[in-house]
Design a protein around this motif. Structure first.
Motif, PDB file in Angstrom:
ATOM      1  N   ARG A  14      -5.559  -7.500   1.204  1.00 59.42           N
ATOM      2  CA  ARG A  14      -4.467  -7.081   1.502  1.00 59.42           C
ATOM      3  C   ARG A  14      -3.419  -6.289   1.355  1.00 59.42           C
ATOM      4  O   ARG A  14      -2.175  -5.680   2.070  1.00 59.42           O
ATOM      5  N   ARG A  15      -3.763  -5.855   0.212  1.00 60.16           N
ATOM      6  CA  ARG A  15      -2.793  -4.458  -0.078  1.00 60.16           C
ATOM      7  C   ARG A  15      -2.889  -3.092   0.533  1.00 60.16           C
ATOM      8  O   ARG A  15      -2.183  -2.304   0.887  1.00 60.16           O
ATOM      9  N   ASP A  16      -3.940  -3.081   0.671  1.00 61.02           N
ATOM     10  CA  ASP A  16      -4.422  -1.409   1.407  1.00 61.02           C
ATOM     11  C   ASP A  16      -5.101  -1.978   2.873  1.00 61.02           C
ATOM     12  O   ASP A  16      -6.311  -1.254   3.470  1.00 61.02           O
ATOM     13  N   ARG A  17      -4.349  -2.718   3.641  1.00 54.87           N
ATOM     14  CA  ARG A  17      -5.177  -2.903   4.754  1.00 54.87           C
ATOM     15  C   ARG A  17      -4.836  -2.320   5.861  1.00 54.87           C
ATOM     16  O   ARG A  17      -6.019  -1.800   6.784  1.00 54.87           O
ATOM     17  N   TRP A  18      -3.786  -1.282   5.660  1.00 59.68           N
ATOM     18  CA  TRP A  18      -3.683  -0.166   6.295  1.00 59.68           C
ATOM     19  C   TRP A  18      -4.723   0.634   5.891  1.00 59.68           C
ATOM     20  O   TRP A  18      -5.643   1.879   7.216  1.00 59.68           O
ATOM     21  N   LEU A  19      -5.029   1.651   4.736  1.00 55.82           N
ATOM     22  CA  LEU A  19      -5.607   2.449   4.355  1.00 55.82           C
ATOM     23  C   LEU A  19      -7.288   2.363   4.543  1.00 55.82           C
ATOM     24  O   LEU A  19      -8.159   3.332   5.017  1.00 55.82           O
ATOM     25  N   LEU A  20      -8.052   1.099   4.489  1.00 56.33           N
ATOM     26  CA  LEU A  20      -8.968   0.431   5.030  1.00 56.33           C
ATOM     27  C   LEU A  20      -9.265   1.007   6.371  1.00 56.33           C
ATOM     28  O   LEU A  20     -10.320   1.450   6.777  1.00 56.33           O
ATOM     29  N   ALA A  21      -7.777   0.370   7.464  1.00 51.86           N
ATOM     30  CA  ALA A  21      -8.289   0.374   8.274  1.00 51.86           C
ATOM     31  C   ALA A  21      -8.199   2.370   9.108  1.00 51.86           C
ATOM     32  O   ALA A  21      -8.964   2.549   9.984  1.00 51.86           O
ATOM     33  N   ALA A  22      -7.860   2.679   8.011  1.00 45.88           N
ATOM     34  CA  ALA A  22      -8.164   4.566   8.306  1.00 45.88           C
ATOM     35  C   ALA A  22      -8.873   4.864   8.126  1.00 45.88           C
ATOM     36  O   ALA A  22      -9.511   6.061   8.763  1.00 45.88           O
ATOM     37  N   TRP A  23      -9.247   4.778   7.061  1.00 45.28           N
ATOM     38  CA  TRP A  23     -11.096   5.081   6.047  1.00 45.28           C
ATOM     39  C   TRP A  23     -11.888   4.532   7.745  1.00 45.28           C
ATOM     40  O   TRP A  23     -12.596   5.530   7.756  1.00 45.28           O
ATOM     41  N   ALA A  24     -12.159   3.647   7.993  1.00 43.49           N
ATOM     42  CA  ALA A  24     -12.644   3.071   8.896  1.00 43.49           C
ATOM     43  C   ALA A  24     -12.144   4.080   9.927  1.00 43.49           C
ATOM     44  O   ALA A  24     -13.678   4.582  10.665  1.00 43.49           O
ATOM     45  N   ALA A  25     -11.549   4.145  10.904  1.00 45.94           N
ATOM     46  CA  ALA A  25     -11.506   4.836  12.006  1.00 45.94           C
ATOM     47  C   ALA A  25     -10.818   6.448  11.735  1.00 45.94           C
ATOM     48  O   ALA A  25     -12.154   6.668  12.558  1.00 45.94           O
ATOM     49  N   VAL A  26     -11.189   7.179  11.010  1.00 46.25           N
ATOM     50  CA  VAL A  26     -11.725   8.475  10.764  1.00 46.25           C
ATOM     51  C   VAL A  26     -13.051   8.556  10.498  1.00 46.25           C
ATOM     52  O   VAL A  26     -13.834  10.001  11.327  1.00 46.25           O
ATOM     53  N   ALA A  27     -13.599   7.414   9.685  1.00 47.57           N
ATOM     54  CA  ALA A  27     -14.878   7.710   9.684  1.00 47.57           C
ATOM     55  C   ALA A  27     -15.904   7.605  10.822  1.00 47.57           C
ATOM     56  O   ALA A  27     -16.945   8.310  11.192  1.00 47.57           O
ATOM     57  N   VAL A  28     -14.957   6.901  12.404  1.00 50.09           N
ATOM     58  CA  VAL A  28     -16.211   6.359  12.873  1.00 50.09           C
ATOM     59  C   VAL A  28     -15.589   7.815  13.893  1.00 50.09           C
ATOM     60  O   VAL A  28     -16.789   9.042  14.676  1.00 50.09           O
ATOM     61  N   ALA A  29     -14.612   8.162  13.844  1.00 47.66           N
ATOM     62  CA  ALA A  29     -13.823   9.302  15.012  1.00 47.66           C
ATOM     63  C   ALA A  29     -14.654  10.563  14.921  1.00 47.66           C
ATOM     64  O   ALA A  29     -14.989  11.232  15.715  1.00 47.66           O
TER      65      ALA A  29
END
Length: 521
Positions: A14-29
């Motif tokens: 809940r605290r870092d949901r946006w950071l986690l989403a950014a991490w996943a997006a960069v790793a895939v992109a």
């Protein structure tokens, strides 16, 4: 011992949901971008063969990525993306691990949670569970993206993704171990990043036939689109298990807030300060000076390597039309000079990021409650902030000087030392403006200074990409801190002077605002 793990894991998400989403997006992109760009750049097998020969002739590329054994487009993409994926997964994992373990103890929240129904090993387990879940999600998403997008082999894509994800878990586990060893989050991050650098940059000293013993060699041995060695991901997974057990053992035996490795920020020291620790500037140097010196030395060593490679760049790549066309856009006389210009600019961007870290030190001291006792004494607010601001301005000067001297000395040309030093120091007003903006935000809105400062840096880097893609014009790009220092732009004196003046104004604004506001509770 593990009670409350699911609750903590939910809180972390809940605290870092946006950071986690950014991490996943960069790793895939990143691998997906490499797949499409390399397909357009190297459409034929002969072009990939020429590219493989040129890459093997470059000492830095050969040391970091190794030779290209698979000349299929899938193999070249995997070769190019392996180190990037490992760095993304490893760096994000270790920073996340330290953030939700040692950083929580530094902030005092871990002790409050321990007073409730939270087991001793719950924080470590919760952080590990979230990191593992993100890596698993990235593995599945990246596999699907490579298989459905450019149409790569499904099994090979899965092996490539598994190897990167498992390697990232190793460094996340290293972050959990260093969080138990170090007495502060800053020291834990430094130790974990040191392990990451040692793991991904071994080719300089380790022969290629033994590289498989280190993380940088795992993607090479796996051969996802060629040999397909499925046992390779088991090696980092086994190492992860061993490191996690070590973290559990250390966590069970130490006190909350304690660590085996002391940190200057957490040690009490003598009753009376020495002569070299009389004043806010000296205190700022004691807290952050070691980091500045280590960063400068690291940048100097890397710059010497770039300069050394550039000296033989023309002889190695002179017959390759593709590289000549790319580097010729910079308007340099030789491709060696163009290589130095590119890497110098990259190093300047790194210095800008490190400048933000130094400029955020006053916020760290205040948020941890160490500023209030000092300001309750005869030390005035302006004098205390000026001491930290002075180090924030001196740090980029030292690092840029190290880059200039390193690239010039590595090139082996006497005139290059002066030229490179002047080029790097020309970027100093831009770095100062970023540091001053951070100080101003700290004085005005301290609770927003961290996300706002890093947002400015990320947006500035995005403008670099937009300029190179010819999406924005020269006038717009010159308004950003990284504009006038770009190697394709010949700056005049106006832009550096304007950024130096803006830095002075922002420092005054930050100082006045800090004097008038209350300290953070």
């Amino acid at each position: 011992m593990f009670s409350g793990t699911l609750t903590l894991a939910g809180l972390v998400v809940r605290r870092d949901r946006w950071l986690l989403a950014a991490w996943a997006a960069v790793a895939v992109a990143v691998p997906l971008f490499n797949a499409y760009s390399l397909s357009a750049l190297l459409p034929t097998r002969q072009a990939r063969a020429d590219f493989a020969v040129a890459s093997a002739a470059n000492p830095i590329t050969a040391a970091l990525l190794g030779p290209i054994h698979d000349l299929s487009i899938e193999g070249v993409v995997a070769w190019r993306s392996s180190l990037q994926s490992l760095l993304i997964a490893g760096l994000a994992g270790l920073l996340f691990a330290v953030r939700h373990t040692r950083a929580e103890e530094d902030a005092g929240r871990r002790e409050l949670m321990a007073a409730g129904a939270i087991g001793r090993q719950a924080p470590v387990t919760a952080a590990l569970a979230v990191i593992a879940a993100v890596n698993a999600a990235v593995t599945l998403l990246l596999t699907a993206a490579l298989a459905l997008g450019p149409g790569y082999d499904l099994a090979g894509s899965l092996l490539f993704s598994l190897t990167a994800g498992a390697g990232g878990l190793v460094f996340a586990a290293c972050g959990l171990v260093t969080a138990q060893l170090a007495q502060s989050a800053a020291l834990a991050r430094s130790l974990a990043v040191g392990v990451l650098v040692a793991g991904v940059m071994p080719g300089v000293v380790v022969p290629d036939d033994r590289i498989g013993l280190l993380p940088a060699g795992w993607p090479r041995i796996a051969g996802p689109y060629a040999e397909g060695r499925w046992w390779v991901p088991l090696v980092p997974l086994a190492l992860t298990v061993a490191l996690v057990l070590t973290a559990y053992a250390l966590s069970a035996r130490r006190d909350i807030g304690a660590g085996l490795l002391p940190d200057r920020g957490g040690s009490t020291g003598p009753v009376r300060a020495g002569r070299l620790l009389r004043g806010p500037a000296a205190l700022a140097w004691r807290l952050s000076g070691g980091q500045v010196v280590s960063w400068s030395l690291t940048l100097a060593v890397m710059s010497v390597g770039v300069g050394w490679v550039s000296a033989s760049f023309d002889a190695r790549f002179g017959d390759l039309p593709l590289v000549g066309e790319l580097l010729g856009r910079l308007g340099r006389e030789t491709m060696g000079d163009a290589l130095i210009a590119i890497f110098t600019y990259v190093f300047c961007l790194v210095v800008a990021c490190l400048t933000v870290v130094c400029a955020l030190r006053p916020y760290t001291e205040e948020s941890r409650g160490r500023a209030a006792p000092l300001l309750a004494a005869p030390t005035g607010r302006t004098r205390w902030l000026a001491g930290h601001a002075a180090l924030g301005l001196a740090a980029p000067a030292a690092m840029l000087l190290a880059v200039g001297l390193g690239t010039g000395l590595g090139a082996g040309r006497p005139w290059a030392v002066l030229a490179q030093t002047g080029t790097t120091l020309l970027f100093l007003p831009a770095a100062w403006s970023i540091a001053a903006l951070t100080i101003a935000l700290y004085g005005l809105r301290p609770r927003l200074v961290v996300p706002a400062s890093w947002t400015v840096v990320v947006a500035s880097v995005a403008f670099v990409a937009l300029w190179e893609a010819k999406v924005i014009g020269r006038e717009v790009f010159l308004l950003t801190p990284f504009g006038y220092g770009h190697p394709t732009i010949s700056p005049g004196p106006v832009a550096p002077a304007a950024f130096a003046l803006s830095a002075a104004v922002l420092l005054v604004v930050g100082g006045v605002a800090f004097r008038r506001r209350d300290l953070m509770a």
